[in-house]
Write an enzyme that holds these catalytic residues in place. Sequence first.
Site, PDB file in Angstrom:
ATOM      1  N   CYS A  12       0.776  -1.229   0.000  1.00  0.00           N
ATOM      2  CA  CYS A  12       0.000   0.000   0.000  1.00  0.00           C
ATOM      3  C   CYS A  12       0.810   1.283   0.000  1.00  0.00           C
ATOM      4  CB  CYS A  12      -0.853   0.087   1.261  1.00  0.00           C
ATOM      5  SG  CYS A  12      -1.807  -1.331   1.585  1.00  0.00           S
ATOM      6  N   GLY A  38       0.380   0.212  -5.195  1.00  0.00           N
ATOM      7  CA  GLY A  38      -0.848  -0.579  -5.144  1.00  0.00           C
ATOM      8  C   GLY A  38      -1.815  -0.145  -6.207  1.00  0.00           C
ATOM      9  N   ASN A 112      -0.287   1.036   5.838  1.00  0.00           N
ATOM     10  CA  ASN A 112       0.658   0.318   4.981  1.00  0.00           C
ATOM     11  C   ASN A 112       1.450  -0.616   5.869  1.00  0.00           C
ATOM     12  OD1 ASN A 112       2.460  -0.486   2.969  1.00  0.00           O
ATOM     13  ND2 ASN A 112       3.814   1.239   3.345  1.00  0.00           N
ATOM     14  N   GLY A 113       1.459  -1.906   5.543  1.00  0.00           N
ATOM     15  CA  GLY A 113       2.179  -2.883   6.360  1.00  0.00           C
ATOM     16  C   GLY A 113       1.293  -4.077   6.638  1.00  0.00           C
ATOM     17  N   CYS A 246      12.491  -1.860   5.435  1.00  0.00           N
ATOM     18  CA  CYS A 246      12.475  -2.907   4.405  1.00  0.00           C
ATOM     19  C   CYS A 246      13.547  -2.648   3.334  1.00  0.00           C
ATOM     20  CB  CYS A 246      11.091  -2.906   3.759  1.00  0.00           C
ATOM     21  SG  CYS A 246      10.970  -3.994   2.338  1.00  0.00           S
ATOM     22  N   TYR A 252      13.678  -2.237  -4.953  1.00  0.00           N
ATOM     23  CA  TYR A 252      12.627  -2.480  -5.929  1.00  0.00           C
ATOM     24  C   TYR A 252      11.364  -1.622  -5.809  1.00  0.00           C
ATOM     25  CZ  TYR A 252       8.691  -5.139  -7.818  1.00  0.00           C
ATOM     26  OH  TYR A 252       7.554  -5.502  -8.441  1.00  0.00           O
ATOM     27  N   SER A 293      12.312  -0.790 -12.680  1.00  0.00           N
ATOM     28  CA  SER A 293      13.014  -0.674 -11.409  1.00  0.00           C
ATOM     29  C   SER A 293      14.499  -0.996 -11.499  1.00  0.00           C
ATOM     30  CB  SER A 293      12.347  -1.575 -10.365  1.00  0.00           C
ATOM     31  OG  SER A 293      12.216  -2.866 -10.886  1.00  0.00           O
ATOM     32  N   ASP A 355      18.614  -7.275 -13.003  1.00  0.00           N
ATOM     33  CA  ASP A 355      17.239  -7.275 -12.490  1.00  0.00           C
ATOM     34  C   ASP A 355      17.300  -7.136 -10.969  1.00  0.00           C
ATOM     35  OD1 ASP A 355      14.512  -7.305 -12.526  1.00  0.00           O
ATOM     36  OD2 ASP A 355      14.288  -9.353 -13.275  1.00  0.00           O
ATOM     37  N   ASP A 356      16.155  -6.823 -10.348  1.00  0.00           N
ATOM     38  CA  ASP A 356      16.187  -6.512  -8.914  1.00  0.00           C
ATOM     39  C   ASP A 356      15.987  -7.715  -8.009  1.00  0.00           C
ATOM     40  OD1 ASP A 356      13.222  -6.783  -8.829  1.00  0.00           O
ATOM     41  OD2 ASP A 356      13.336  -4.963 -10.031  1.00  0.00           O
ATOM     42  N   CYS A 392       7.889 -12.879   3.433  1.00  0.00           N
ATOM     43  CA  CYS A 392       7.771 -11.632   4.195  1.00  0.00           C
ATOM     44  C   CYS A 392       6.427 -11.627   4.914  1.00  0.00           C
ATOM     45  CB  CYS A 392       7.832 -10.445   3.239  1.00  0.00           C
ATOM     46  SG  CYS A 392       7.538  -8.872   4.066  1.00  0.00           S
TER      47      CYS A 392
HETATM   48  S1  SF4 Z   1      11.114  -9.482   4.993  1.00  0.00           S
HETATM   49 FE1  SF4 Z   1       9.633  -8.064   4.079  1.00  0.00          FE
HETATM   50  S2  SF4 Z   1      10.008  -6.130   5.161  1.00  0.00           S
HETATM   51 FE2  SF4 Z   1      11.823  -7.413   5.486  1.00  0.00          FE
HETATM   52  S3  SF4 Z   1      13.228  -6.855   3.785  1.00  0.00           S
HETATM   53 FE3  SF4 Z   1      12.060  -8.611   3.107  1.00  0.00          FE
HETATM   54  S4  SF4 Z   1      10.337  -7.738   1.945  1.00  0.00           S
HETATM   55 FE4  SF4 Z   1      11.191  -6.103   3.235  1.00  0.00          FE
END
Ligand code: SF4
Length: 473
Positions: A12, A38, A112-113, A246, A252, A293, A355-356, A392
């Site tokens: 988000c 998003g 966001n999160g 993050c 990215y 990106s 690439d990322d 994640c």
């Molecule tokens: S676990 Fe999630 S918050 Fe942590 S670096 Fe990876 S993508 Fe980012």
Amino acid sequence: MFGEIKGLNEECGVFAIWGHKDASQVTYYGLHSLQHRGQEGAGIVVSDGDKLSTHKGLGLVTKAFKEGELEKLQGHAAIGHVRYATSGGGGLLNVQPLLFQSQTSGLALAHNGNIVNANGVKSDLEREGSIFQSTSDTEVIAHLIKRSPHPTLEEQFKDALSTIKGAYALAVLTEDKLMVAMDPNGLRPLSIGRMGDAYVVASETCAFDAVGAVHEREVQPGEIVIIDKDGMRSQLFSKPADRQICSMEYVYFARPDSDVDQINVHTARKSLGKQMAKETPVEADVVTGVPDSSISAAIGFAEQSGIPYELGLIKNRYVGRTFIQPTQELREQGVKMKLSPVRGVVAGKRVVMVDDSIVRGTTSRRIVQLLKDAGALEVHVRITSPPITHPCFYGIDTSTKAELIASTHTTEEMREKMGADSLAFISIDGMLEGIGRSSQDKNCGQCLACFTGNYPTEIYEDTVHPHDKVMNS
Ligand code: SF4
């Protein structure tokens, strides 16, 4: 941004403004510049001092707000949100801001999160009689605020935040107050700016440029900022942990023109590319980046290696989104439609393709194939994030561990699968160095959990996908 076809999606973007006569219009433009975070839905809640009004819709900001919608949202304060559905799924009910009206007042939230203990808190609240209107993890925050026994809204907000765990950059609007908060680890970005006398808050600083605001500072880990008729004040609701923003924001997600934690994203990406060229040099004729990106990183790789940068891949911006197509075959066809190789640049050449990230590996395989079909003699893939081996839980849809190719394959196995002539990932230390953090410092300021499995917060049993529980057991 290439996220929807890679399986790596940001959840988000949040925007908020206080003290501007055209609050909803400014928020609309702010959201527009956060669109890369998003595309599933967008919404705005506005306060005129007496009541909160809202409009939400599915799709891009321009689709969610048809002509005439903004004019109905009159007021001096607003919060807005663009959403990519990870937690709670899609549908209009889950599009934010979420708005709750009681007999006396309203409360709107944009988040966001991802709240990692949302399921447990929700079960407790349901046992005590709460009824939820959405499946979004954000709704538990509203219930916690409303049920808090504390006498003031600010204390109720602090009380609610003390119960939730995970990642949150949060904006809350009532008729007479705007409150924003950042989780104690500072996992997601959130900044404060000024636009004349008005205060603005945004997930990324590119939104400030879009509306003509000036960036003032980041919201700090564990901080609540309250803005109302008395101005802006701030307090800590929790002892801040070491910041662990993050890493993928730099690699990215964020727009290159944004500064995240005072580091410019384009500059960070360019030095990630340079770092890769130092770590894993290769003899080649041209360097190209996967748009959009990885362009900055490819320029950095070229600069460091002395191999010329060329536009070897073009993105067709007017193709529909690929992830709504159901089958793998159609998805791969979608990739083909979205990217075109520039034959004159790659034919007969040894190509470095920067690439990322690699999530499932299917997209990288397809791009290598595109370049080879266009006549590339060799394709050397360089990835500016370390292998993603863990899911994640903080709002990025990296799917399950089982689907992450790097968790089940060696680099050589991945290279073979994608048909590349060589494949290399940046090292964790190299990534930190590229971003501008000290790799010697264990409190490097970055979350590295998807590369290391060391999560900065507790992870709850019910947050882990059932597939991964089987894998881990
Ligand atoms: S676990 Fe999630 S918050 Fe942590 S670096 Fe990876 S993508 Fe980012």
